[in-house]
Design an enzyme around this catalytic site. Structure first.
Site, short mmCIF file in Angstrom:
data_model
loop_
_atom_site.label_atom_id
_atom_site.label_comp_id
_atom_site.label_asym_id
_atom_site.label_seq_id
_atom_site.Cartn_x
_atom_site.Cartn_y
_atom_site.Cartn_z
N HIS A 76 -0.05 -12.22 -9.25
CA HIS A 76 1.18 -12.07 -9.21
C HIS A 76 1.78 -11.23 -7.90
CE1 HIS A 76 5.16 -10.34 -10.35
NE2 HIS A 76 4.80 -9.09 -10.10
N ASP A 105 17.13 -23.30 19.69
CA ASP A 105 15.83 -23.45 18.72
C ASP A 105 14.93 -22.45 18.76
OD1 ASP A 105 13.85 -24.44 16.92
OD2 ASP A 105 14.60 -26.55 17.08
N TRP A 141 -4.47 -6.64 -6.03
CA TRP A 141 -4.17 -7.02 -4.57
C TRP A 141 -4.80 -6.20 -3.62
CZ3 TRP A 141 -0.74 -5.45 -0.59
CH2 TRP A 141 -0.28 -4.10 -0.85
N SER A 168 -1.02 -17.40 9.40
CA SER A 168 0.60 -17.98 9.39
C SER A 168 1.59 -16.92 9.90
CB SER A 168 0.72 -18.37 8.23
OG SER A 168 2.03 -18.73 7.85
N SER A 169 1.12 -15.52 9.22
CA SER A 169 2.18 -14.46 9.58
C SER A 169 2.49 -14.03 11.35
CB SER A 169 1.96 -13.35 8.82
OG SER A 169 2.09 -13.52 7.51
N HIS A 252 0.42 -0.11 4.26
CA HIS A 252 1.68 0.84 4.32
C HIS A 252 2.62 0.08 5.36
CE1 HIS A 252 4.85 3.56 3.28
NE2 HIS A 252 5.19 3.42 4.67
N GLU A 254 2.81 -3.04 6.06
CA GLU A 254 3.07 -4.08 5.21
C GLU A 254 4.33 -3.97 4.48
OE1 GLU A 254 2.36 -7.28 5.20
OE2 GLU A 254 3.17 -7.92 3.34
N TYR A 256 6.72 -1.91 4.93
CA TYR A 256 7.99 -1.81 5.59
C TYR A 256 8.20 -3.33 6.35
CZ TYR A 256 8.62 2.86 4.74
OH TYR A 256 8.92 3.72 4.03
N SER A 267 22.76 -4.78 6.81
CA SER A 267 23.63 -4.37 7.67
C SER A 267 24.54 -5.44 8.22
CB SER A 267 22.97 -3.77 9.10
OG SER A 267 22.02 -2.87 8.44
N HIS A 301 -1.20 8.47 2.19
CA HIS A 301 -0.34 8.85 0.81
C HIS A 301 -0.66 7.72 -0.16
CE1 HIS A 301 3.23 6.36 2.31
NE2 HIS A 301 2.46 5.33 1.52
N HIS A 302 -1.38 6.67 -0.03
CA HIS A 302 -1.71 5.63 -1.36
C HIS A 302 -3.12 6.21 -1.77
CE1 HIS A 302 1.26 2.58 -0.71
NE2 HIS A 302 1.13 3.09 0.66
N THR A 327 15.22 6.87 6.94
CA THR A 327 15.68 5.92 5.68
C THR A 327 17.05 6.38 5.11
OG1 THR A 327 13.16 5.84 5.22
CG2 THR A 327 14.84 4.98 3.60
N LYS A 330 19.87 5.38 7.33
CA LYS A 330 20.31 4.24 7.01
C LYS A 330 21.37 4.18 5.77
CE LYS A 330 17.00 1.33 9.17
NZ LYS A 330 17.67 0.58 9.87
N ARG A 449 -1.20 2.39 -14.84
CA ARG A 449 -0.69 0.98 -14.37
C ARG A 449 -2.26 0.02 -14.56
NH1 ARG A 449 -0.84 0.85 -7.70
NH2 ARG A 449 -0.44 -0.98 -8.04
C1 HEM Z 1 11.34 6.73 1.58
C2 HEM Z 1 10.71 5.92 1.65
C3 HEM Z 1 9.14 5.79 0.88
C4 HEM Z 1 8.19 6.71 0.42
C5 HEM Z 1 8.38 8.32 0.90
C6 HEM Z 1 7.17 6.15 -0.04
C7 HEM Z 1 6.13 6.76 -0.83
C8 HEM Z 1 5.16 6.06 -1.46
C9 HEM Z 1 3.80 6.95 -1.88
C10 HEM Z 1 3.50 8.23 -1.61
C11 HEM Z 1 3.15 5.54 -2.55
C12 HEM Z 1 2.03 6.10 -3.39
C13 HEM Z 1 2.05 6.35 -4.61
C14 HEM Z 1 0.71 6.28 -5.45
O1 HEM Z 1 -0.02 5.28 -5.36
O2 HEM Z 1 0.46 7.41 -6.03
C15 HEM Z 1 4.10 4.65 -2.56
C16 HEM Z 1 3.80 3.48 -3.07
C17 HEM Z 1 4.14 2.18 -2.83
N1 HEM Z 1 5.27 1.95 -2.11
FE1 HEM Z 1 6.28 3.25 -1.39
N2 HEM Z 1 7.50 4.78 -0.28
C18 HEM Z 1 8.67 4.43 0.32
C19 HEM Z 1 9.32 3.17 0.42
C20 HEM Z 1 8.76 2.19 0.19
C21 HEM Z 1 9.32 0.90 0.61
C22 HEM Z 1 10.39 0.85 1.40
C23 HEM Z 1 8.56 0.03 -0.01
C24 HEM Z 1 8.49 -1.39 0.21
C25 HEM Z 1 9.39 -2.32 0.33
C26 HEM Z 1 7.43 0.43 -0.78
C27 HEM Z 1 6.49 0.00 -1.39
C28 HEM Z 1 5.42 0.54 -2.06
C29 HEM Z 1 4.33 -0.06 -2.71
C30 HEM Z 1 4.34 -1.57 -2.83
C31 HEM Z 1 3.59 0.99 -3.16
C32 HEM Z 1 2.30 0.74 -4.15
C33 HEM Z 1 1.17 -0.11 -3.47
C34 HEM Z 1 0.08 -0.07 -4.67
O3 HEM Z 1 -0.61 0.96 -4.81
O4 HEM Z 1 -0.14 -1.35 -5.14
N3 HEM Z 1 7.67 1.94 -0.76
N4 HEM Z 1 5.31 4.82 -1.96
CU CU Z 2 2.82 3.48 1.56
#
Ligand code: HEM
Ligand code: CU
Ligand code: CU
Lengths: 524, 375
Positions: A76, A105, A141, A168-169, A252, A254, A256, A267, A301-302, A327, A330, A449
């Site tokens: 997924h 183009d 994933w 591709s990307s 990370h 990614e 963004y 915008s 931070h992950h 952020t 914005k 999870r």
């Molecule tokens: C203010 C902005 C953001 C902050 C401070 C932030 C912070 C974090 C942190 C600290 C985690 C890790 C959590 C953990 O696993 O314990 C996390 C996970 C995640 N964040 Fe954010 N995030 C922000 C914005 C975003 C944005 C804009 C996206 C994507 C569009 C995003 C997508 C994700 C994803 C996909 C994960 C989980 C990845 C995984 O473990 O599978 N985050 N974020």
């Molecule tokens: Cu992150």
């Protein structure tokens, strides 16, 4: 768009029927292919989500076995990220960038064709693993070793399909950069470019910088498995945590890559329906650039729980908290754009407003997750699941849907059905919150999870969440219906389409000619 | 699955109603982080509430402004759009103010983090090992050592029996710790990455092969605290709970003495010769708790993923090969090395069982002493 008329209007030869799509080098055709592909993957990935929510509807194992459940969560995520959201943004890049900067183009049309046609193969390979011995990949994933090494025959296919997606990307990103840098109409200076173009330009650099890192990481997995290397194998002197560092150095940025263009879209939409110029254009550009820069120094931070040294944890905590500043800028800018405007609320605007509110909620939970001492509690729970679905579904996906409603009349020459569009928005917004909001509570209450079954204390909110999930899933069929109906026909759209719309793409006829701007327009 | 539109709207409405209804039943549903029972968990809770309140505050201001704008500044009210589009002062202000708020948050967060990472001066150290899919505990100071696995019966998981109160959160042998003592955990894993987490204790740490991570807690209230593995570790990741029982000093000492007695009895049992029936009975138990998750209770495995033991090459081949495989596992696959997880008696019993169950009928009997020799 009948092939006969395009034939008459142009000196070039275009094959018709299927071959037109296989051999096309036209940015609009390729954009359409990306759109359809992304829609298809959205449905496939969505079907997997339905399996997940059905199994989690109540405690106990009802429909699927744990191993298959893990395959569903893994597939997924891969399909939604690489198959639905990223191609959707490339669709928008193809359709819009040439029209927005006044070019005929994309700069590299043959490469453009390639970067699309790799994708169906990549995903055919990935999906074929569902039928292999040992099942589809089930290690998440994030593909952490050593667990991912226990994947059955699917393993090399997983790696290869990730390689293809990356190629591709990267090709798509190169094309975007070359087009934007070289093909702007006279007078279209960098600081006059629409924000969508800016955000794509910055994202393209992020893609080129990070995709090879992912490719490297998965290649090391491949050699660990088949050629006896020990990059990530502790028993052989390797380090399983190193994979996580490399993965998140890609991962990370990614996330963004999945949101910056959404910022760009919103915008574009908000000023149109507020009938007022975007507030703080240049600070938007700088904020995007600083987010992109910061996104390279926050990856760990992950990984707060892997046992980093204290100083490392502090650094990544501070850097992550810092991302909230640009952020926030914005969000404030969008609100100020609405302030004292003269707003109307057609479907694209509804999606844009929904985006601002719900993306901000995701930003708040992101800020909470950034606090390392509390992340020890949040990490790997449903709180994280809620966070990233708020930023990705009500963030990225809502922006993509808003963009579709916003530009579809331009692309097809037909207005979509406004009543149905609004219905789609409201049903989606209600159901998506029923789906994801309770997941915050589940995570805080302690539900990890990626589990197929849970203790009885979590039953209530899971049931609510599943109901929201089914409703959201069904609602998206309405979206598919609206899009196809608009492609087929509908009220004739004007060239400007929206009263408050500004920008080169709105000066072209709806639908636009095969080669967008054969003579470059003058931008003052 | 197809429901009509009205029905869909109704379900959504019902869902939302339930959502708000749930707030009043917060206690049952569990809405928030627990305050927990350790200094760390309280600190995490306080920080959590602080940042949550800050977010809500910012949210009220931002969304408030937005809603005012949505209500007042709409074209249908005949307003003329203003054309302002920048203001350096405002833009600098809303960069600096959030930055200062963040600094304000970072200070208590830093303090908390420093305290959490300080594992020095522990009263007691316990090594925690993650296995697919159970936890091993070794008390470094007094040699107590055991494996703790899920105690929920399969019938409950497959909905054939009523689920009890602690469904999926109960183990055969909990970790026992004394209250008001600083307990340091040394966390590692044997196969893949796991994570040790009990919410009430306030922290989680990954268990990683080749690493020894540290965390600490000081439980302030006697009681039973439950948690789960928090890092995806394969098929039964959702089925490896953690139960910690915190006891008063005296009760804890009593428990330690009991454990030592049991260890002695086990040692003696390993020295005598076991009868066939004894081995088969014990072997079946061990098989069901340690092996059946993959190889299935009927020994038929899962084609493509986990090999069948019924009529299998190893289980009907030479005894030495069979013992060695169970002791050392098969690297690169989900087959774990059980040498450190099971005792000589248990290993002897389970190998005997596998060689004679499901019509394997090799007639072989393996004694604890055989296993000891093969180690
Ligand atoms: C203010 C902005 C953001 C902050 C401070 C932030 C912070 C974090 C942190 C600290 C985690 C890790 C959590 C953990 O696993 O314990 C996390 C996970 C995640 N964040 Fe954010 N995030 C922000 C914005 C975003 C944005 C804009 C996206 C994507 C569009 C995003 C997508 C994700 C994803 C996909 C994960 C989980 C990845 C995984 O473990 O599978 N985050 N974020
Ligand atoms: Cu992150
Ligand atoms: Cu686990």
């Amino acid at each position: 768009m009948s092939t006969a008329t395009t034939h008459d209007a142009h000196h070039e030869e275009h094959p018709s029927g299927l071959m037109r799509w296989v051999t096309t080098t036209n940015h609009k055709d390729i954009g359409t292919l990306y759109l359809l592909f992304s829609l298809l993957m959205f449905l496939v990935g969505g079907a997997m989500a339905m399996v997940i929510r059905a199994e989690l509807f109540e405690p106990g194992l009802q429909f699927v076995e744990p191993q298959f459940f893990n395959s569903m969560t893994t597939m997924h995520a891969l399909i939604m990220i690489f198959g639905a959201v990223m191609p959707a943004f490339v669709c928008l890049a193809n359709w819009l960038i040439p029209m927005m900067i006044g070019a005929p183009d994309m700069a590299l049309p043959r490469m453009n064709n390639w970067s699309f046609w790799i994708l169906p193969f990549a995903f055919a390979i990935l999906l074929s693993t569902l039928f292999m011995e040992g099942g589809a990949p089930a290690g998440g994933w994030t593909m952490y070793p050593p667990l991912v090494m226990q994947t059955g025959n699917a393993f090399p296919f997983l790696i290869f399909s990730v390689h293809l997606m990356g190629i591709s990307s990267i090709m798509g990103a190169i094309n975007v950069i070359v087009t934007i840098v070289n093909m702007r109409a006279p007078g279209m200076t960098m600081m006059k470019m629409p924000l969508f173009v800016w955000t794509w330009l910055i994202t393209a650099y992020l893609l080129i910088a990070t995709m090879p890192v992912l490719a490297g990481a998965v290649t090391m997995l491949l050699t660990d498995r088949f050629f006896d290397t020990s990059f990530f194998n502790a028993a052989g002197g390797g380090d399983p945590v190193m994979f996580q560092h490399i993965f998140w150095f890609f991962g990370h940025p990614e996330v963004y890559i999945l949101i910056l263009q959404a910022f760009g879209i919103v915008s574009q939409i908000i000023p149109t329906f507020a009938r007022k110029p975007l507030f703080g254009y240049s600070s938007m550009v700088y904020a995007t650039a600083s987010i992109a820069f910061l996104s390279f120094i926050v990856w760990a931070h992950h990984m707060f729980t892997v046992g980093m040294p204290l100083t490392g944890e502090l650094f990544f905590m501070y850097a992550t908290m810092l991302i909230a500043v640009p952020t926030g800028v914005k969000v404030f800018n969008w609100v100020s754009t609405m302030w004292r405007g003269a707003m109307t609320f057609e479907t694209p605007m509804l999606f844009a407003i929904g985006f601002v509110i719900m993306f901000t909620i995701g930003g708040f939970s992101g800020l909470m997750l950034a606090m390392a001492p509390v992340d020890f509690q949040y990490h790997d729970t449903y709180f994280v699941v809620a966070h990233f679905h708020y930023v990705l579904v009500t963030g990225a996906v809502f922006a993509i849907m808003g963009a579709t409603y916003y530009w579809l009349p331009k692309w097809t020459g037909h207005m979509y059905n406004e009543k149905l569009g609004k219905l789609h928005f409201w049903l989606s917004t209600i159901s998506v919150n029923v789906l994801f909001f309770p997941q915050h509570f589940l995570g805080l209450a302690g539900m990890p999870r990626r589990i197929p079954d849970y203790s009885v204390q979590f039953a209530g909110f899971n049931e609510i969440s599943s109901i929201g999930g089914f409703a959201f899933g069904l609602t998206q069929l309405l979206f598919v219906y609206i899009v196809f109906k608009t492609i087929k026909g509908g009220e004739k759209a004007t060239d400007q389409v929206w009263e408050g719309a500004h920008g080169l793409e709105w000066t072209l006829p709806s639908p636009p000619p095969y080669h967008s701007f054969s003579t470059a327009p003058e931008v003052k | 699955m197809l429901v009509t539109k009205t029905k869909r709207a109704l379900t959504a409405a019902a869902g939302i109603a339930a959502l708000f209804g749930a707030t009043s039943a917060a206690a049952e549903y569990g809405l928030n982080l627990t305050t927990g029972v350790t200094p760390i968990s309280r600190e995490a809770y306080d920080l959590h509430m602080l940042i949550l309140e800050v977010c809500i505050g910012i949210g009220v201001v931002v969304f408030g402004a937005m809603f005012i704008s949505i209500i007042k500044h709409r074209k249908s009210r005949g307003v003329q759009p203003s054309q302002f589009h920048e203001s350096t002062t405002v833009e600098i202000l809303w960069t600096i103010i959030p930055f200062l708020i963040l600094v304000g948050m970072a200070i208590p967060a830093t303090k908390a983090l420093v305290a959490m990472e300080d594992t020095s001066n522990a009263d007691l150290s316990i090594k925690v090992t993650g296995y697919q899919w159970r936890w091993g505990y070794d008390y470094v100071d007094n040699g107590i050592s055991f494996i703790s696995s899920l105690a929920t019966p399969k019938d409950q998981i497959y909905n054939k029996a009523k689920k009890d109160e602690h469904y999926l959160l109960e183990v055969d042998k909990p970790l026992v710790v004394p209250v008001n003592k600083k307990v340091r955990l040394l966390i590692t894993a044997n196969d893949v990455i796991h994570a040790w987490w009990v919410p009430a204790l306030g922290m989680k740490k990954d268990a990683i092969p080749g690493y020894i991570n540290e965390m600490w807690f000081k439980v302030e209230k006697a009681g039973t605290y439950r948690g789960q593995c928090a890092e995806l570790c394969g098929k039964d990741h959702g089925f490896m709970p953690i139960v910690v029982v915190a006891k008063d000093e005296a009760d804890y000492e009593k428990w330690v003495a009991e454990q030592k007695g049991e260890a002695k009895a086990d040692e003696q049992a390993a020295q005598r010769t076991w009868s066939r029936d004894e081995l088969m009975a014990r072997g079946e138990k061990v098989y069901n708790s340690s092996c059946a998750a993959c190889h299935q209770a009927n020994g038929e495995g899962v084609p493509g993923a986990f090999p069948a033991l019924k009529g299998g090459a190893v289980t009907t081949g030479p005894v030495a090969g069979h013992i060695s495989l169970v002791l050392n596992g098969k690297p690169g696959t989900a087959m774990a090395a059980f040498a450190n997880q099971l005792s000589d008696v248990e290993l002897a019993a389970v190998v005997t069982y596998e060689r004679n169950a499901w019509g394997n009928d090799t007639g072989d009997m393996v004694q604890p002493s055989d296993v000891k020799a093969a180690r």
